[in-house]
Design a protein around this motif. Sequence first.
Motif, PDB file in Angstrom:
ATOM      1  N   PHE A   1      19.099  14.677  11.148  1.00 31.00           N
ATOM      2  CA  PHE A   1      17.828  14.739  10.435  1.00 31.00           C
ATOM      3  C   PHE A   1      16.669  15.015  11.381  1.00 31.00           C
ATOM      4  CE2 PHE A   1      16.369  10.645  11.937  1.00 31.00           C
ATOM      5  CZ  PHE A   1      17.553   9.976  12.229  1.00 31.00           C
ATOM      6  N   ALA A   2      16.888  14.752  12.666  1.00 30.42           N
ATOM      7  CA  ALA A   2      15.855  15.038  13.659  1.00 30.42           C
ATOM      8  C   ALA A   2      16.524  15.597  14.903  1.00 30.42           C
ATOM      9  CB  ALA A   2      15.080  13.767  14.003  1.00 30.42           C
ATOM     10  N   LYS A   3      15.869  16.581  15.521  1.00 35.80           N
ATOM     11  CA  LYS A   3      16.417  17.161  16.735  1.00 35.80           C
ATOM     12  C   LYS A   3      15.728  16.518  17.931  1.00 35.80           C
ATOM     13  CE  LYS A   3      17.562  21.580  14.604  1.00 35.80           C
ATOM     14  NZ  LYS A   3      17.422  23.054  14.661  1.00 35.80           N
ATOM     15  N   THR A   4      16.471  15.712  18.641  1.00 42.18           N
ATOM     16  CA  THR A   4      15.888  14.987  19.772  1.00 42.18           C
ATOM     17  C   THR A   4      16.979  14.561  20.747  1.00 42.18           C
ATOM     18  OG1 THR A   4      14.522  13.100  20.376  1.00 42.18           O
ATOM     19  CG2 THR A   4      16.077  12.765  18.590  1.00 42.18           C
ATOM     20  N   TRP A   5      16.548  14.327  21.978  1.00 39.67           N
ATOM     21  CA  TRP A   5      17.473  13.806  22.972  1.00 39.67           C
ATOM     22  C   TRP A   5      17.557  12.300  22.845  1.00 39.67           C
ATOM     23  CZ3 TRP A   5      20.875  16.317  25.796  1.00 39.67           C
ATOM     24  CH2 TRP A   5      20.687  17.684  26.064  1.00 39.67           C
ATOM     25  N   ARG A   6      18.766  11.778  22.937  1.00 41.10           N
ATOM     26  CA  ARG A   6      18.985  10.334  22.931  1.00 41.10           C
ATOM     27  C   ARG A   6      19.582   9.958  24.293  1.00 41.10           C
ATOM     28  NH1 ARG A   6      21.843   8.092  17.795  1.00 41.10           N
ATOM     29  NH2 ARG A   6      20.475   6.317  18.288  1.00 41.10           N
ATOM     30  N   PRO A   7      18.767   9.414  25.185  1.00 44.01           N
ATOM     31  CA  PRO A   7      19.238   9.131  26.541  1.00 44.01           C
ATOM     32  C   PRO A   7      20.144   7.914  26.611  1.00 44.01           C
ATOM     33  CG  PRO A   7      16.992   8.379  26.284  1.00 44.01           C
ATOM     34  CD  PRO A   7      17.355   9.059  24.996  1.00 44.01           C
ATOM     35  N   GLY A   8      21.014   7.910  27.597  1.00 39.21           N
ATOM     36  CA  GLY A   8      21.920   6.778  27.832  1.00 39.21           C
ATOM     37  C   GLY A   8      22.722   7.033  29.092  1.00 39.21           C
ATOM     38  N   GLY A   9      23.865   6.425  29.162  1.00 39.99           N
ATOM     39  CA  GLY A   9      24.777   6.683  30.270  1.00 39.99           C
ATOM     40  C   GLY A   9      25.930   7.542  29.784  1.00 39.99           C
ATOM     41  N   LEU A  10      26.306   8.511  30.580  1.00 42.89           N
ATOM     42  CA  LEU A  10      27.431   9.381  30.217  1.00 42.89           C
ATOM     43  C   LEU A  10      28.675   8.849  30.913  1.00 42.89           C
ATOM     44  CD1 LEU A  10      28.390  11.920  28.753  1.00 42.89           C
ATOM     45  CD2 LEU A  10      27.787  13.237  30.786  1.00 42.89           C
ATOM     46  N   TYR A  11      29.618   8.357  30.123  1.00 43.19           N
ATOM     47  CA  TYR A  11      30.828   7.741  30.652  1.00 43.19           C
ATOM     48  C   TYR A  11      32.027   8.655  30.393  1.00 43.19           C
ATOM     49  CZ  TYR A  11      28.266   3.318  30.925  1.00 43.19           C
ATOM     50  OH  TYR A  11      27.354   2.336  31.218  1.00 43.19           O
ATOM     51  N   LEU A  12      32.818   8.859  31.435  1.00 40.69           N
ATOM     52  CA  LEU A  12      34.106   9.534  31.286  1.00 40.69           C
ATOM     53  C   LEU A  12      35.190   8.508  31.561  1.00 40.69           C
ATOM     54  CD1 LEU A  12      35.946  12.021  30.972  1.00 40.69           C
ATOM     55  CD2 LEU A  12      35.683  12.405  33.434  1.00 40.69           C
ATOM     56  N   THR A  13      36.030   8.265  30.566  1.00 38.20           N
ATOM     57  CA  THR A  13      37.162   7.361  30.755  1.00 38.20           C
ATOM     58  C   THR A  13      38.440   8.193  30.737  1.00 38.20           C
ATOM     59  OG1 THR A  13      37.699   6.892  28.431  1.00 38.20           O
ATOM     60  CG2 THR A  13      35.826   5.713  29.391  1.00 38.20           C
TER      61      THR A  13
ATOM     62  N   ALA B   1      23.974   9.153  34.661  1.00 39.07           N
ATOM     63  CA  ALA B   1      22.908   9.221  33.667  1.00 39.07           C
ATOM     64  C   ALA B   1      23.070  10.492  32.833  1.00 39.07           C
ATOM     65  CB  ALA B   1      21.557   9.215  34.366  1.00 39.07           C
ATOM     66  N   GLY B   2      22.766  10.374  31.543  1.00 34.87           N
ATOM     67  CA  GLY B   2      22.929  11.534  30.667  1.00 34.87           C
ATOM     68  C   GLY B   2      22.310  11.289  29.318  1.00 34.87           C
ATOM     69  N   GLY B   3      22.658  12.111  28.374  1.00 34.19           N
ATOM     70  CA  GLY B   3      22.111  11.963  27.033  1.00 34.19           C
ATOM     71  C   GLY B   3      22.804  12.899  26.064  1.00 34.19           C
ATOM     72  N   HIS B   4      22.501  12.666  24.795  1.00 33.83           N
ATOM     73  CA  HIS B   4      23.118  13.443  23.717  1.00 33.83           C
ATOM     74  C   HIS B   4      22.002  14.089  22.895  1.00 33.83           C
ATOM     75  CE1 HIS B   4      24.379  13.106  19.313  1.00 33.83           C
ATOM     76  NE2 HIS B   4      24.937  14.203  19.764  1.00 33.83           N
ATOM     77  N   TYR B   5      22.128  15.384  22.626  1.00 32.21           N
ATOM     78  CA  TYR B   5      21.132  16.078  21.821  1.00 32.21           C
ATOM     79  C   TYR B   5      21.524  15.957  20.354  1.00 32.21           C
ATOM     80  CZ  TYR B   5      17.741  19.571  20.393  1.00 32.21           C
ATOM     81  OH  TYR B   5      16.672  20.216  19.808  1.00 32.21           O
ATOM     82  N   GLN B   6      20.754  15.187  19.623  1.00 34.03           N
ATOM     83  CA  GLN B   6      21.047  14.933  18.219  1.00 34.03           C
ATOM     84  C   GLN B   6      20.413  16.003  17.341  1.00 34.03           C
ATOM     85  OE1 GLN B   6      20.878  10.794  16.447  1.00 34.03           O
ATOM     86  NE2 GLN B   6      19.064  11.693  15.485  1.00 34.03           N
ATOM     87  N   GLU B   7      21.220  16.565  16.441  1.00 33.38           N
ATOM     88  CA  GLU B   7      20.717  17.619  15.571  1.00 33.38           C
ATOM     89  C   GLU B   7      20.958  17.281  14.108  1.00 33.38           C
ATOM     90  OE1 GLU B   7      20.905  21.844  17.412  1.00 33.38           O
ATOM     91  OE2 GLU B   7      22.837  20.909  17.864  1.00 33.38           O
TER      92      GLU B   7
END
Length: 317
Positions: free
Chosen positions: A113-125, A105-111
């Motif tokens: 037009f809006a600063k917010t966390w976008r949750p999802g799954g963190l995949y390492l391939t 589980a993880g997420g990306h901090y979007q910076e």
Amino acid sequence: MSDLASRPPESRAPMEPVRNPDVTLADLITVLLDKGTYLNVDLIISVADIPLIGVNLRATIAGMETMLEYGMMRDWDEKTRAWVRKSVARHFPLAEGEEIVAKMAGGHYQEDFAKTWRPGGLYLTNQRLVVFRRDPKEVLWEIDLAHIYALRLHDQRTIGSETRTRLLVETADGTTTMLSAAAPQRMRELIAQSRPMVKLPGAPATPDAETKSSTHAWALETRASGETWRGGSLKVDDDRLTWQAPLDARPAVNLAWEELTGIELVERKAPSGHNAVLYLTGENTAAYLAIAQPEQWLQTFRSKMPQHVDTKEGSDA
């Protein structure tokens, strides 16, 4: 054949159970997982001296890693891994030749037009680091592993006054992206294993500084399908060197300095990017280790070996 085995069953002394009060259930489970046990039992149940039931039992009990090490249940392991890859591929867009290394589980901090966390799954391939949302399906953020320059861990205070460790991904052009992960330290280590040239600020930089700790290295493993390099941790102290993969219960390479009979650099393509790997030999073992700065590590190993042990250069001289 031993004397016990040669005697007829009726003349053998009956076996009696024994109990060591110092051994706990945790100790038993540890032994079963690490070393395993093999049961070879012939049991006859008699009533009024009349044998009624015979039990012929052959069983092997061990941890899966130990079972695979001894060539057992490999078909099951391969089928399970294939099923997991197929299951993941149903909802995650994999490219040709791309395989999942880890998911959490993880997420990306979007910076933008809006600063917010976008949750999802963190995949390492084996090719990318991706933040992916399943519903609706969307790649929120991704980067090719080859474009990662450095990975940092950063403690951040959340709105709820909690402290969370974030993973900062830096690229060569100076761009930094902040990711959340269920196990950021673990994800950082896995990426570093795949890309050893990635900078890990705060980690020791030279072999001399790491002599009493550990560093990343690869060991060459021979399997039924051929030879493969596995990433793991190389630990060196004044007594011995060990190499252990992250999911292994015990070191695959475990050599005291006095057990080494030889060490040399041999020409071989290595995942570390070098064309030379360390080749270590003992009385009953041999191992190839690929590591950054192999020449410096060769000198470090030689400095710890007993003086009577000849190295390749010494014997040649």
